[in-house]
Design a protein around this motif. Structure first.
Motif, mmCIF file in Angstrom:
data_model
loop_
_atom_site.group_PDB
_atom_site.id
_atom_site.type_symbol
_atom_site.label_atom_id
_atom_site.label_comp_id
_atom_site.label_asym_id
_atom_site.label_seq_id
_atom_site.Cartn_x
_atom_site.Cartn_y
_atom_site.Cartn_z
ATOM 1 N N ASP A 60 0.825 -1.208 0.000
ATOM 2 C CA ASP A 60 0.000 0.000 0.000
ATOM 3 C C ASP A 60 0.864 1.265 0.000
ATOM 4 O O ASP A 60 0.537 2.260 -0.644
ATOM 5 C CB ASP A 60 -0.930 -0.001 1.216
ATOM 6 C CG ASP A 60 -1.876 1.182 1.176
ATOM 7 O OD1 ASP A 60 -2.427 1.439 0.094
ATOM 8 O OD2 ASP A 60 -2.045 1.850 2.216
ATOM 9 N N ARG A 93 2.169 1.618 -3.435
ATOM 10 C CA ARG A 93 1.139 2.192 -4.313
ATOM 11 C C ARG A 93 1.129 3.717 -4.178
ATOM 12 O O ARG A 93 1.088 4.447 -5.171
ATOM 13 C CB ARG A 93 -0.236 1.620 -3.947
ATOM 14 C CG ARG A 93 -1.357 2.001 -4.910
ATOM 15 C CD ARG A 93 -2.714 1.490 -4.432
ATOM 16 N NE ARG A 93 -3.025 1.913 -3.077
ATOM 17 C CZ ARG A 93 -3.418 3.133 -2.734
ATOM 18 N NH1 ARG A 93 -3.568 4.064 -3.648
ATOM 19 N NH2 ARG A 93 -3.655 3.426 -1.460
ATOM 20 N N MET A 94 1.213 4.196 -2.935
ATOM 21 C CA MET A 94 1.182 5.653 -2.732
ATOM 22 C C MET A 94 2.440 6.317 -3.298
ATOM 23 O O MET A 94 2.393 7.449 -3.786
ATOM 24 C CB MET A 94 1.016 5.967 -1.250
ATOM 25 C CG MET A 94 -0.346 5.527 -0.705
ATOM 26 S SD MET A 94 -0.729 6.179 0.936
ATOM 27 C CE MET A 94 0.246 5.105 1.992
ATOM 28 N N GLN A 96 0.296 11.006 3.555
ATOM 29 C CA GLN A 96 -0.238 9.763 4.118
ATOM 30 C C GLN A 96 0.873 8.729 4.352
ATOM 31 O O GLN A 96 0.791 7.945 5.299
ATOM 32 C CB GLN A 96 -1.319 9.217 3.166
ATOM 33 C CG GLN A 96 -2.177 8.087 3.731
ATOM 34 C CD GLN A 96 -3.210 8.563 4.753
ATOM 35 O OE1 GLN A 96 -3.444 9.754 4.912
ATOM 36 N NE2 GLN A 96 -3.802 7.623 5.458
ATOM 37 N N GLY A 100 2.159 8.769 7.758
ATOM 38 C CA GLY A 100 1.227 8.514 8.862
ATOM 39 C C GLY A 100 1.026 9.780 9.667
ATOM 40 O O GLY A 100 1.051 10.889 9.129
ATOM 41 N N GLY A 101 0.846 9.627 10.976
ATOM 42 C CA GLY A 101 0.586 10.768 11.844
ATOM 43 C C GLY A 101 1.623 11.877 11.710
ATOM 44 O O GLY A 101 1.300 13.058 11.827
ATOM 45 N N ALA A 132 -8.099 10.830 8.153
ATOM 46 C CA ALA A 132 -7.611 9.635 7.451
ATOM 47 C C ALA A 132 -6.387 9.027 8.139
ATOM 48 O O ALA A 132 -5.865 8.001 7.692
ATOM 49 C CB ALA A 132 -7.287 9.969 6.000
ATOM 50 N N LEU A 133 -5.934 9.678 9.211
ATOM 51 C CA LEU A 133 -4.764 9.185 9.943
ATOM 52 C C LEU A 133 -5.131 8.635 11.323
ATOM 53 O O LEU A 133 -4.622 7.603 11.758
ATOM 54 C CB LEU A 133 -3.749 10.330 10.118
ATOM 55 C CG LEU A 133 -3.188 10.917 8.827
ATOM 56 C CD1 LEU A 133 -2.543 12.269 9.070
ATOM 57 C CD2 LEU A 133 -2.197 9.966 8.176
ATOM 58 N N THR A 166 -4.932 4.379 9.965
ATOM 59 C CA THR A 166 -5.000 5.083 8.682
ATOM 60 C C THR A 166 -5.959 4.389 7.714
ATOM 61 O O THR A 166 -6.413 3.283 7.968
ATOM 62 C CB THR A 166 -3.615 5.090 8.005
ATOM 63 O OG1 THR A 166 -3.241 3.721 7.785
ATOM 64 C CG2 THR A 166 -2.570 5.764 8.872
ATOM 65 N N THR A 167 -6.198 5.049 6.604
ATOM 66 C CA THR A 167 -7.039 4.458 5.563
ATOM 67 C C THR A 167 -6.467 3.118 5.094
ATOM 68 O O THR A 167 -7.223 2.170 4.848
ATOM 69 C CB THR A 167 -7.149 5.439 4.380
ATOM 70 O OG1 THR A 167 -7.841 6.601 4.837
ATOM 71 C CG2 THR A 167 -7.904 4.836 3.210
ATOM 72 N N GLY A 168 -5.153 3.044 5.011
ATOM 73 C CA GLY A 168 -4.523 1.779 4.626
ATOM 74 C C GLY A 168 -4.879 0.669 5.600
ATOM 75 O O GLY A 168 -5.221 -0.452 5.213
ATOM 76 N N ASN A 195 -7.072 -0.829 -0.559
ATOM 77 C CA ASN A 195 -7.586 0.550 -0.571
ATOM 78 C C ASN A 195 -8.596 0.768 -1.690
ATOM 79 O O ASN A 195 -9.558 1.511 -1.531
ATOM 80 C CB ASN A 195 -6.435 1.542 -0.783
ATOM 81 C CG ASN A 195 -5.731 1.854 0.506
ATOM 82 O OD1 ASN A 195 -5.372 0.933 1.239
ATOM 83 N ND2 ASN A 195 -5.557 3.129 0.809
#
Lengths: 604, 604
Positions: free
Chosen positions: A348, A351-352, A417, A420-421, B441-442, B446-448, B525
């Motif tokens: 994932d 992918r990003m 993203q 992360g945070g 989203a975090l 997360t979305t992942g 995703n």
């Protein structure tokens, strides 16, 4: 080669190998340039950016430009970068020798400023707008105006702006009301308000030369009654000393991003003593401004592409250093005693990252394509060549403004993203890039306006000749890819998408022909997205064709992995991005009418 | 009814008419509630939000919470809202009477807190997390722990947090290393670091009760060795006075948005004097925490949905007030002597507004659907009902966390764009919503991570029973819509998309069966996005079915336009959003493997 904020290898690859800048150097205009000198220029701008731009990126965000006592306080790098941009020939690069320029190919210049944008997007706007303003004076102004203003602008001593927007009009330029009253002394008296003026004023600037759209008393209504004026902040008294020209900095706009690049509200002629000098003919102001606007729109796309590049490099570095989580083993579980993976190993995250890479490098290719068209147009020797590249450029401009702005923002979103945070935290630059890039879809005509331009003006122009020429360029690449077994399937897909674009237009055109322009243009944004993806797919296929060739050669310039990574990224784009054309086509050809206002208001 | 930041009509419509809260009120648990009392509660929270939350939205952004002298300085509204949330029963609303609660339906409570989120998303996190922490103690803690901590938490006098993340582990909880050492005095000594702790400390808070994941010495590796502890900032001495418990606020995280909601870095046991009390059994900490996590995930979705609502209302108001440009007449030109249009009349602006409306109201319906499932689950009387709603809830949780966060951010992005250049300016709240919502989203996975949860855990659970049940719910609406001539075509499309989801799973499942989980989950995703759009299309069709019925009734609750606007928005969603499932399906079933790492690294 450090790739902290820009991948210089890829930049040069796209400039030289993909868009073949060298082929242009044989043209008369560029005789005194060669690959070595251009490389030297680009490398020196990279050094300059490393030294004077990148280190101040976070500082300029933390300390926004602000209005105080009638002027705007900016970071001290602004003056420094202005002056050095003058000294290094960055502002004058592309002008004629006789106008004080270097006759450098626009492509090489754009590549260089792209590096500056990637290093610190708060700074290049100052020299960049100055260049644009100077260009207008050079192109349309009298010799007197040129002599008075251009040299100090090219030297980075005086700034320049373009003043279009007014509070009551927004993007609707036909509603411009700034007034120009003729006098008998060769100038006009200017009165009015302009907002959203980038680089409109800053403390310590000796002078700012505004290029202002205004309406001469008695001019026709609408855009046909607009003229263009040079209105300096300080006017030249007897061509020697400077005297205040009644251009007041009323306020500034505090923004979510790009905070170091000031945005001002200017008042002209509050004390009835603001003088403006007509540039070119009366009532031709908008057409003239749009010559500069083309450049400004490419510059916005370039800036967005560069911010997305910097964000990609930053998130890639993070992904290569940060351990977290583990791979799933064959029983679908993770083994906690195993060493943690680097996050770049997770599909994932990959992918990003690939999404970013495909958008970022594709956008860069798009920007340099537009620049190449500019270069060919500038040096065209035949009428045919001139017309062809004029039309190609016109077609591509709304796309090069929009795609890097919109997809670039999505790219940065993915970069954030990846962290992360931490991506949301002020200590990391991703959140700054996220804020900075967001202005790109607004600057110099919003995405909505670009889309109307593409579908409403560019597609129909010369009976569709522009789109025809662009399609022919795309078909060339499809044919080349068709000769390669590995690339053949991708060539086929791109061909299908090109055909589908015709189907979409056949669906929409009848509305225009019946005079229902509102319906014809209602989904222009979706058409823009469709065409952008087709163009990007083309540029990626073009890169893959070149990379395949290079892989078959023993004397490649770059590593095997470098070329393979380009082919890999093309495949990514064709798997994850190109399919979006299908849903866009479906929406575009759906006959349900839901966005056109009728008697009842349902948006409540 | 002012709709400045929330559309209360739509909120009540979805709560009462779509999700039929009234039907639940006959259940034993809710006997003392009726429509009138719930409405009163919701209206009082709206008044409270008008008065104590909304006015401080921009202020809290301009003055972020910050770390100073070992504590965090927050806006003074934090204490006020905490206390009043306690007094008004907002924190205790859904707990049992015997635990000091009001046994209110969760749906009504969520609707109320949604209003608070929409008013000012920087504030509700404080009472909301306190509630979550109290829930954990009530559910799993001993009577002693309950008596000691819960009353002050429900009263809003003490705050509460959940402490999961550690610097070295990030989202990978199996790598938690915070240590709990047993003593002979009924408590454990806690040592370790926790980061990203929301509401972790603030000046003036009498006490903060942390629910901490830690590893008891000798515990198994991985998530199976994690236990849950109550670790107060100040411990109770002889059950009377408070004494410092060696929980240090080491630092805070400055963020791009939601700046008034503090995010802290806590150090436990720096002076070897931090005591923690085990909650429930040893090594069961993660499972326990996940009970609370479900609620927290719904809360994140709710918050994102609410921010997007506020942004929509703001941009809609602007579009209704701002004149700019003109409509195209039949010759494709604009007449500059005509009055300017309001921007809401331009199709492209309408598209951006309807996109927002469809995402915003659809997300609200999704949040209240999840809450309804919680309510039914909590009050289920049969094993079958319990299992059914447990599975439905599990299915929907990753979606309710993710869709409002991702599509909500896109929605706000469109709201910002409606304002043009002003959208980017600090004077307008759109840019703040744009920054605030990005954390959604975090937060809490997360979305992942949500996507892996959906495809990796929820779809396969109980042999696909959860997905089967969800599909059956969707089919009910398809059948209802099929009975209406106008809605029939939409029912057909949704049915097709549901079928296509099965095809996608048939394509992916073999990878899992062969033990290739990495491949199975690589595009989780995209599957998340696919399923989210299907669920939202369902919820919109459900709303359209209800609206059609209401339009056929003479004693409708809301105006004709209100219901028609819901049907209109459904049509918008089906034209512009639902088609995205096609390209997602295409990508998901494309066999090219580009995101799984092999020997060579192409992401360079």
């Amino acid at each position: 080669m450090s790739k902290k904020y820009v991948d210089l290898e890829t930049l040069k690859y796209i400039l030289y190998d993909i868009h073949k800048l060298e082929e242009l150097l044989s043209r008369d205009r560029f005789q005194e340039h060669d690959m070595e000198s251009l490389n030297l220029f680009i490398d020196s701008v990279k050094d300059f950016s490393d030294r004077e731009l990148y280190p101040y990126l976070q500082e300029m965000d933390a300390n926004p430009a602000y209005h105080k006592d009638g002027t705007v306080i900016v970071h001290e790098q602004v003056q420094k970068v202005m002056h050095q941009s003058g000294e290094m020939g960055i502002i004058s690069a592309c002008f004629d020798y006789e106008d004080g320029g270097l006759q450098m190919p626009i492509s090489a210049f754009q590549a260089a400023v792209y590096i500056m944008d990637a290093a610190n997007n708060h700074l290049p706007g100052y020299p960049s707008l100055t260049l644009g303003a100077a260009e207008l004076i050079i192109e349309f102004g009298s010799q007197v105006l040129k002599d008075k203003y251009v040299p100090n602008m090219l030297a980075g001593v005086w700034g320049g702006t373009m003043c279009l927007t007014e509070p009551q009009a927004g993007s609707s330029l036909s509603d411009v009301v700034t007034k120009a009253t003729p006098t008998n002394d060769g100038y006009y008296k200017i009165t009015g308000q302009k907002i959203f003026i980038s680089g409109g004023d800053y403390k310590g600037a000796e002078n700012i030369i505004h290029l202002v759209l205004a309406r001469i008393e008695g001019a026709p209504k609408g855009t046909k009654g607009i003229s263009l004026f040079v209105v300096p902040k300080n006017r030249l008294k007897e061509d020697v000393t400077l005297e205040y020209n009644d251009v007041m900095t009323v306020a500034d706009f505090q923004k979510m991003g790009q905070k170091g690049y000031c945005t001002t509200h200017l008042g002209f002629g509050d004390s009835d003593d603001c003088r403006g000098w007509l540039v070119g003919e009366e009532h031709k102001g908008l057409a003239q401004m749009f010559l500069m606007m083309n450049g400004a729109r490419i510059a916005v796309g370039r800036g967005a592409a560069a911010i997305a590049m910097a964000a990609y490099r930053t998130s890639l570095q993070y992904a290569n250093e940060r351990p977290q989580g583990r791979k799933l083993s064959a029983d679908g579980k993770k083994n906690p005693t195993e060493k943690q993976s680097l996050i770049i190993e997770h599909p994932d995250v990959r992918r990003m990252l690939l999404l970013q890479k495909s958008i970022v490098e594709g956008s860069l290719s798009l920007v340099l394509l537009a620049s190449k068209y500019q270069d060919i147009l500038t040096t065209a020797t035949s009428k045919e060549e001139k017309e062809k590249y004029h039309l190609l450029l016109e077609m591509i401009i709304p796309i090069v403004k929009t795609y890097p702005s919109e997809a670039g923002a999505e790219s940065v979103d993915n970069g954030l993203q990846v962290l992360g945070g931490y991506g949301f935290c002020a200590d990391f630059t991703l959140q700054q890039y996220y804020r900075d890039i967001r202005i790109s879809a607004l600057y110099e005509g919003t995405t909505g306006i670009q889309s109307q331009d593409l579908l409403g003006r560019k597609v129909p122009m010369h009976n569709g000749k522009g789109l025809e020429l662009l399609s022919a360029e795309i078909v060339k690449t499809i044919i080349a890819a068709n000769n390669d077994e590995e690339l053949k399937p991708y060539a086929k897909i791109l061909g299908d998408k090109l055909e589908l674009s015709q189907k979409i237009l056949s669906h929409l055109m009848p509305f225009a022909l019946k005079g229902n322009y509102e319906r014809y243009l209602a989904d222009a944004n979706l058409f823009m997205e469709y065409m952008s993806i087709v163009v990007l797919s083309w540029l990626w296929l073009e890169m893959a064709v070149d990379a395949k060739k290079a892989l078959g050669n023993s004397d490649r310039k770059f590593s095997k992995t470098f070329y393979e990574s380009k082919i890999h990224t093309m495949k990514f784009y064709f798997k994850y991005e190109l399919p979006k054309t299908n849903s866009l086509a479906e929406s575009l050809m759906n006959n349900e009418v839901v966005t056109i206002k009728n008697e009842k208001e349902y948006i409540i």
